[in-house]
Every structure is written in C-alpha cells, then in structure tokens.
Motif scaffolding. Structure first.
Motif, mmCIF file in Angstrom:
data_model
loop_
_atom_site.group_PDB
_atom_site.id
_atom_site.type_symbol
_atom_site.label_atom_id
_atom_site.label_comp_id
_atom_site.label_asym_id
_atom_site.label_seq_id
_atom_site.Cartn_x
_atom_site.Cartn_y
_atom_site.Cartn_z
ATOM 1 N N VAL A 12 29.872 42.389 34.164
ATOM 2 C CA VAL A 12 29.508 43.604 34.898
ATOM 3 C C VAL A 12 29.829 43.448 36.386
ATOM 4 C CG1 VAL A 12 27.545 45.015 35.651
ATOM 5 C CG2 VAL A 12 27.768 44.370 33.253
ATOM 6 N N LEU A 13 29.527 42.284 36.962
ATOM 7 C CA LEU A 13 29.822 42.051 38.377
ATOM 8 C C LEU A 13 31.320 42.056 38.641
ATOM 9 C CD1 LEU A 13 27.186 39.316 39.259
ATOM 10 C CD2 LEU A 13 27.214 41.701 39.980
ATOM 11 N N LEU A 14 32.098 41.428 37.775
ATOM 12 C CA LEU A 14 33.549 41.430 37.941
ATOM 13 C C LEU A 14 34.118 42.836 37.813
ATOM 14 C CD1 LEU A 14 34.619 38.227 35.992
ATOM 15 C CD2 LEU A 14 34.775 38.627 38.440
ATOM 16 N N LEU A 15 33.624 43.597 36.867
ATOM 17 C CA LEU A 15 34.084 44.968 36.673
ATOM 18 C C LEU A 15 33.753 45.821 37.888
ATOM 19 C CD1 LEU A 15 35.351 47.070 34.806
ATOM 20 C CD2 LEU A 15 33.079 47.479 33.860
ATOM 21 N N SER A 16 32.529 45.695 38.425
ATOM 22 C CA SER A 16 32.174 46.512 39.586
ATOM 23 C C SER A 16 32.979 46.127 40.819
ATOM 24 C CB SER A 16 30.708 46.447 39.948
ATOM 25 O OG SER A 16 29.968 45.648 39.185
ATOM 26 N N SER A 17 33.239 44.836 41.029
ATOM 27 C CA SER A 17 34.034 44.452 42.195
ATOM 28 C C SER A 17 35.468 44.927 42.039
ATOM 29 C CB SER A 17 33.972 42.948 42.432
ATOM 30 O OG SER A 17 34.541 42.252 41.349
ATOM 31 N N GLY A 18 35.980 44.975 40.814
ATOM 32 C CA GLY A 18 37.314 45.515 40.580
ATOM 33 C C GLY A 18 37.384 46.993 40.899
ATOM 34 N N LEU A 19 36.337 47.738 40.595
ATOM 35 C CA LEU A 19 36.313 49.164 40.902
ATOM 36 C C LEU A 19 36.280 49.399 42.407
ATOM 37 C CD1 LEU A 19 33.868 50.480 38.167
ATOM 38 C CD2 LEU A 19 36.336 50.814 38.291
ATOM 39 N N VAL A 20 35.594 48.549 43.137
ATOM 40 C CA VAL A 20 35.561 48.682 44.595
ATOM 41 C C VAL A 20 36.960 48.495 45.157
ATOM 42 C CG1 VAL A 20 34.742 47.583 46.720
ATOM 43 C CG2 VAL A 20 33.146 48.020 44.859
ATOM 44 N N VAL A 21 37.704 47.523 44.629
ATOM 45 C CA VAL A 21 39.070 47.280 45.100
ATOM 46 C C VAL A 21 39.962 48.470 44.786
ATOM 47 C CG1 VAL A 21 41.124 45.860 44.787
ATOM 48 C CG2 VAL A 21 38.888 44.776 45.015
ATOM 49 N N VAL A 22 39.833 49.023 43.591
ATOM 50 C CA VAL A 22 40.685 50.143 43.189
ATOM 51 C C VAL A 22 40.387 51.380 44.003
ATOM 52 C CG1 VAL A 22 41.195 51.737 41.296
ATOM 53 C CG2 VAL A 22 41.056 49.288 40.853
ATOM 54 N N PHE A 23 39.124 51.700 44.190
ATOM 55 C CA PHE A 23 38.756 52.942 44.865
ATOM 56 C C PHE A 23 38.520 52.785 46.362
ATOM 57 C CE2 PHE A 23 37.476 53.715 40.442
ATOM 58 C CZ PHE A 23 38.328 54.769 40.196
ATOM 59 N N GLY A 24 38.520 51.566 46.867
ATOM 60 C CA GLY A 24 38.325 51.341 48.301
ATOM 61 C C GLY A 24 36.878 51.529 48.692
ATOM 62 N N ASP A 25 36.638 51.475 49.991
ATOM 63 C CA ASP A 25 35.272 51.596 50.480
ATOM 64 C C ASP A 25 34.995 52.976 51.057
ATOM 65 O OD1 ASP A 25 36.686 51.534 52.794
ATOM 66 O OD2 ASP A 25 35.626 49.838 53.690
ATOM 67 N N GLY A 26 35.915 53.923 50.880
ATOM 68 C CA GLY A 26 35.689 55.280 51.345
ATOM 69 C C GLY A 26 36.144 55.530 52.758
ATOM 70 N N GLY A 27 36.579 54.501 53.482
ATOM 71 C CA GLY A 27 37.045 54.683 54.852
ATOM 72 C C GLY A 27 38.475 55.195 54.886
ATOM 73 N N ASP A 28 38.945 55.475 56.091
ATOM 74 C CA ASP A 28 40.288 56.007 56.265
ATOM 75 C C ASP A 28 41.363 55.021 55.831
ATOM 76 O OD1 ASP A 28 39.401 57.678 59.358
ATOM 77 O OD2 ASP A 28 39.278 58.367 57.284
ATOM 78 N N CYS A 29 41.092 53.742 55.932
ATOM 79 C CA CYS A 29 42.110 52.739 55.629
ATOM 80 C C CYS A 29 41.932 52.116 54.253
ATOM 81 C CB CYS A 29 42.092 51.647 56.686
ATOM 82 S SG CYS A 29 42.758 52.230 58.235
ATOM 83 N N GLY A 30 41.107 52.665 53.421
ATOM 84 C CA GLY A 30 40.932 52.107 52.086
ATOM 85 C C GLY A 30 40.089 50.848 52.132
ATOM 86 N N ALA A 31 40.436 49.902 51.282
ATOM 87 C CA ALA A 31 39.657 48.677 51.160
ATOM 88 C C ALA A 31 39.783 47.829 52.414
ATOM 89 C CB ALA A 31 40.133 47.901 49.943
ATOM 90 N N THR A 32 38.752 47.083 52.718
ATOM 91 C CA THR A 32 38.762 46.168 53.852
ATOM 92 C C THR A 32 38.835 44.744 53.325
ATOM 93 O OG1 THR A 32 36.370 45.948 53.898
ATOM 94 C CG2 THR A 32 37.317 47.750 55.183
ATOM 95 N N CYS A 33 38.946 43.791 54.227
ATOM 96 C CA CYS A 33 38.996 42.392 53.801
ATOM 97 C C CYS A 33 37.720 41.981 53.074
ATOM 98 C CB CYS A 33 39.202 41.477 54.997
ATOM 99 S SG CYS A 33 40.836 41.664 55.680
#
Length: 86
Positions: A12-33
C-alpha cells in the motif's frame, strides 16, 4: 499473519508513493525532489557550482539558481537540464 500484514502495508505504501510521483504534488512544476522516488540513481552538476554534486534523478532536483546543470544517471546517460522557472 503478521508477515502478511507487513507485506500488505508495504504494498500500500509503495502504491501510494507511486501515485504521488505520477500525479505530482499539485504545484506548477509537478513533482518535487521530495516526492520523486527513483529506481535509478543519479546526480546533477552545475557550471556555477564547481565541485558540488547534487543528489537527484530528475532535473527538478537542480537548484533554482543553477546554470549549465547536467543530470548524470547511473546508466551513463547525461541530460542537460533546462533553466527552472519555479
């Protein structure tokens, strides 16, 4: 039973972190480091920061004031990072 529970939680943790990478953090530049999780490591060097090696596997990890930044992947490939606007 406990091993199955730990394995399920890990999945579940791996799946959720993968979704964050795919969808980004909602900012203008997508995912951050902080949200990028790379399976292939790498580092970044910038011409205006001689001798400094920045850990990261995506040009978004380059410093905002970095100039002439290059992403060096462990596979041996290199990629010039564009100037960041965010």
């Amino acid at each position: 039973m406990a091993a199955t529970m730990n394995l399920s939680l890990t999945f579940v943790l791996l799946l959720s972190s993968g979704l964050v990478v795919v969808f980004g953090d909602g900012g203008d530049c997508g995912a951050t480091c902080e949200t990028i999780r790379c399976f292939q490591g790498g580092n970044i060097t910038c011409t205006n920061r001689p001798g400094e090696v920045i850990q990261g596997c995506h040009c978004l990890c380059a410093p905002k004031n970095g100039r002439g930044c290059v992403l060096h992947l462990q596979s041996g490939s290199n990629q010039n990072c564009p100037k960041r606007s965010c």
